[in-house]
Design a protein around this motif. Structure first.
Motif, PDB file in Angstrom:
ATOM      1  N   GLU A   1       0.829  -1.202   0.000  1.00 21.71           N
ATOM      2  CA  GLU A   1       0.000   0.000   0.000  1.00 21.71           C
ATOM      3  C   GLU A   1       0.867   1.257   0.000  1.00 21.71           C
ATOM      4  O   GLU A   1       0.602   2.216  -0.730  1.00 21.71           O
ATOM      5  N   LEU A   2       1.916   1.250   0.801  1.00 17.91           N
ATOM      6  CA  LEU A   2       2.791   2.411   0.900  1.00 17.91           C
ATOM      7  C   LEU A   2       3.541   2.672  -0.402  1.00 17.91           C
ATOM      8  O   LEU A   2       3.650   3.812  -0.862  1.00 17.91           O
ATOM      9  N   VAL A   3       4.073   1.625  -1.007  1.00 17.96           N
ATOM     10  CA  VAL A   3       4.798   1.781  -2.271  1.00 17.96           C
ATOM     11  C   VAL A   3       3.855   2.281  -3.363  1.00 17.96           C
ATOM     12  O   VAL A   3       4.191   3.199  -4.123  1.00 17.96           O
ATOM     13  N   ASP A   4       2.664   1.690  -3.444  1.00 21.22           N
ATOM     14  CA  ASP A   4       1.692   2.142  -4.444  1.00 21.22           C
ATOM     15  C   ASP A   4       1.315   3.610  -4.226  1.00 21.22           C
ATOM     16  O   ASP A   4       1.218   4.386  -5.176  1.00 21.22           O
ATOM     17  N   THR A   5       1.126   3.984  -2.968  1.00 24.00           N
ATOM     18  CA  THR A   5       0.783   5.371  -2.659  1.00 24.00           C
ATOM     19  C   THR A   5       1.921   6.306  -3.046  1.00 24.00           C
ATOM     20  O   THR A   5       1.708   7.354  -3.674  1.00 24.00           O
TER      21      THR A   5
ATOM     22  N   GLU B   1       7.691  10.880   0.298  1.00 25.90           N
ATOM     23  CA  GLU B   1       8.712  10.652   1.331  1.00 25.90           C
ATOM     24  C   GLU B   1       8.155   9.846   2.498  1.00 25.90           C
ATOM     25  O   GLU B   1       8.772   8.879   2.963  1.00 25.90           O
ATOM     26  N   GLN B   2       6.987  10.234   2.980  1.00 18.64           N
ATOM     27  CA  GLN B   2       6.394   9.556   4.131  1.00 18.64           C
ATOM     28  C   GLN B   2       6.076   8.098   3.808  1.00 18.64           C
ATOM     29  O   GLN B   2       6.288   7.205   4.639  1.00 18.64           O
ATOM     30  N   ALA B   3       5.585   7.851   2.600  1.00 20.19           N
ATOM     31  CA  ALA B   3       5.247   6.482   2.216  1.00 20.19           C
ATOM     32  C   ALA B   3       6.470   5.581   2.255  1.00 20.19           C
ATOM     33  O   ALA B   3       6.440   4.478   2.819  1.00 20.19           O
TER      34      ALA B   3
ATOM     35  N   SER C   1      10.322   1.750   4.722  1.00 20.38           N
ATOM     36  CA  SER C   1      11.679   1.462   5.184  1.00 20.38           C
ATOM     37  C   SER C   1      11.688   1.044   6.644  1.00 20.38           C
ATOM     38  O   SER C   1      12.436   0.140   7.045  1.00 20.38           O
ATOM     39  N   ALA C   2      10.855   1.693   7.451  1.00 21.95           N
ATOM     40  CA  ALA C   2      10.786   1.331   8.866  1.00 21.95           C
ATOM     41  C   ALA C   2      10.236  -0.078   9.058  1.00 21.95           C
ATOM     42  O   ALA C   2      10.661  -0.806   9.954  1.00 21.95           O
TER      43      ALA C   2
ATOM     44  N   ALA D   1      14.730   5.636  -1.989  1.00 25.61           N
ATOM     45  CA  ALA D   1      13.501   6.317  -2.396  1.00 25.61           C
ATOM     46  C   ALA D   1      13.211   7.508  -1.481  1.00 25.61           C
ATOM     47  O   ALA D   1      12.782   8.575  -1.946  1.00 25.61           O
ATOM     48  N   VAL D   2      13.454   7.350  -0.181  1.00 19.97           N
ATOM     49  CA  VAL D   2      13.284   8.468   0.746  1.00 19.97           C
ATOM     50  C   VAL D   2      14.212   9.612   0.362  1.00 19.97           C
ATOM     51  O   VAL D   2      13.808  10.789   0.306  1.00 19.97           O
TER      52      VAL D   2
END
Length: 353
Positions: free
Chosen positions: A37-41, A73-75, A80-81, A92-93
């Motif tokens: 979900e995060l990568v897609d976002t 950045e947040q995604a 990463s976390a 990516a960040v």
């Protein structure tokens, strides 16, 4: 690493990074699904943006965001976390921070990558570029030495890239249309169309300069570029139609309408020039875009072993040539960003060059 341990490590890293507890809980539910979900976002907001408030409410739940690249950045920071061993998420960040001109944040992230992987050539290349942009010669040479320690031949290639970029950024803008010999190709770069598919003023200015070059070089091919569609047409298609209406023979025109951005554009142009053969290239674009475009194109041409010189021809989008000649630190950052991308250091590894 088993699932429970991965969750503990990810949650701890997120809390240390200052990510709200609501996001920590969401991330801990199902790591793999959350990461997807995060990568897609992140990639959706990178490409096309979206409703930032909706992202705050539905994806991140409680985090205040300020713009589309902040979402990116947040995604990837959350991804990463959740998976701290994935260095691609850290790259990516850093890329998202570069897009936001957050140089200090990018340096922090790349430095963190080198602590995990002392042979992280791509991170050191970016650190060298950022030091160079800041005119920090001592740091630049230290990072270049680190690159040479990892791969001397590759480090020398990047040193030449940086030198070439410096040379291009020191050149005075040019509006004098050259007359060249046979096997010349005029490359006119596209510009985003309006929502109704019509051409905007910057694109019309580029076309007018390109037409002047085509008239002065009647045997030259004319390449029109740009693949972002609006109302069912692309920039390249509209540019081709306009040139034909102005009397340029359709057989002279080469269409490149597959690319989505400058880097893809230049790689596709280099591939087409390799197939069609060119002794000289006249590059036409706006003054504000020329230094980046020429830097990236010359690197792409070198990758195809094409030694044709590039002759820049600007459409003036400043109040004066003196203004057009000024190079800001922000422009340098964009030039180096796309130079490193075309050199093979992906902005979002595995997702977007």
């Amino acid at each position: 690493m088993n699932l429970k341990k991965a969750i503990r490590v990810g949650l701890a890293a997120m809390m240390l990074a200052g990510i709200p507890f609501s996001s920590v809980l969401a991330a801990g539910q199902t790591d793999a699904a959350r990461i997807r979900e995060l990568v897609d976002t992140g990639m959706h907001y990178y490409w096309s943006g979206g409703d930032v408030k909706k992202a705050e409410a539905e994806v991140f739940k409680g985090i205040t965001l300020h713009g589309r690249y902040d979402v990116v950045e947040q995604a990837f920071a959350e991804a990463s976390a959740l998976s701290p061993e994935r260095l691609d998420f850290r790259y990516a960040v850093a890329s998202a921070r570069i897009l936001q001109k957050n140089i200090d944040g990018a340096i922090e992230t790349y430095t963190g990558i080198t602590r995990v992987d002392p042979n992280a050539f791509n991170a050191y290349a970016w650190l060298a570029a950022l030091a160079h942009i800041r005119n920090d010669d001592a740091a630049y040479h230290n990072y270049m030495d680190a690159l040479a320690g990892i791969n001397r031949e590759k480090a020398n290639a990047f040193r030449k890239r940086f030198d070439r970029a410096d040379t291009i950024m020191s050149m005075a803008p040019n509006q004098d249309v050259p007359a060249l010999a046979h096997h010349t190709t005029i490359v006119i770069l596209g510009y985003a169309l309006a929502e109704d598919g019509s051409m905007r003023p910057p694109l019309m200015q580029r076309l007018e300069m390109g037409l002047a070059a085509a008239k002065r070089n009647p045997d030259a091919y004319v390449m029109v570029t740009g693949g972002q569609p609006q109302a069912g047409v692309t920039e390249g298609d509209m540019m081709m139609r306009w040139l034909v209406d102005q009397g340029v023979a359709r057989g002279r025109i080469i269409l490149e309408d597959k690319s989505k951005d400058t880097v893809g554009n230049m790689l596709n142009i280099a591939n087409l020039l390799h197939r069609h053969t060119a002794d000289d290239v006249i590059l036409v674009t706006s003054a504000s875009h020329m230094r980046r475009a020429q830097t990236v194109l010359e690197d792409a041409l070198a990758q195809y072993d094409i030694d044709a010189p590039v002759h820049p021809l600007i459409a003036l989008d400043f109040d004066s040539m003196e203004e057009a000649a000024k190079v800001s630190d922000s422009e340098k950052l964009v030039v180096y960003r796309d130079l490193l991308r075309v050199a093979g250091i992906w902005a979002f590894p595995g997702l977007q060059q």
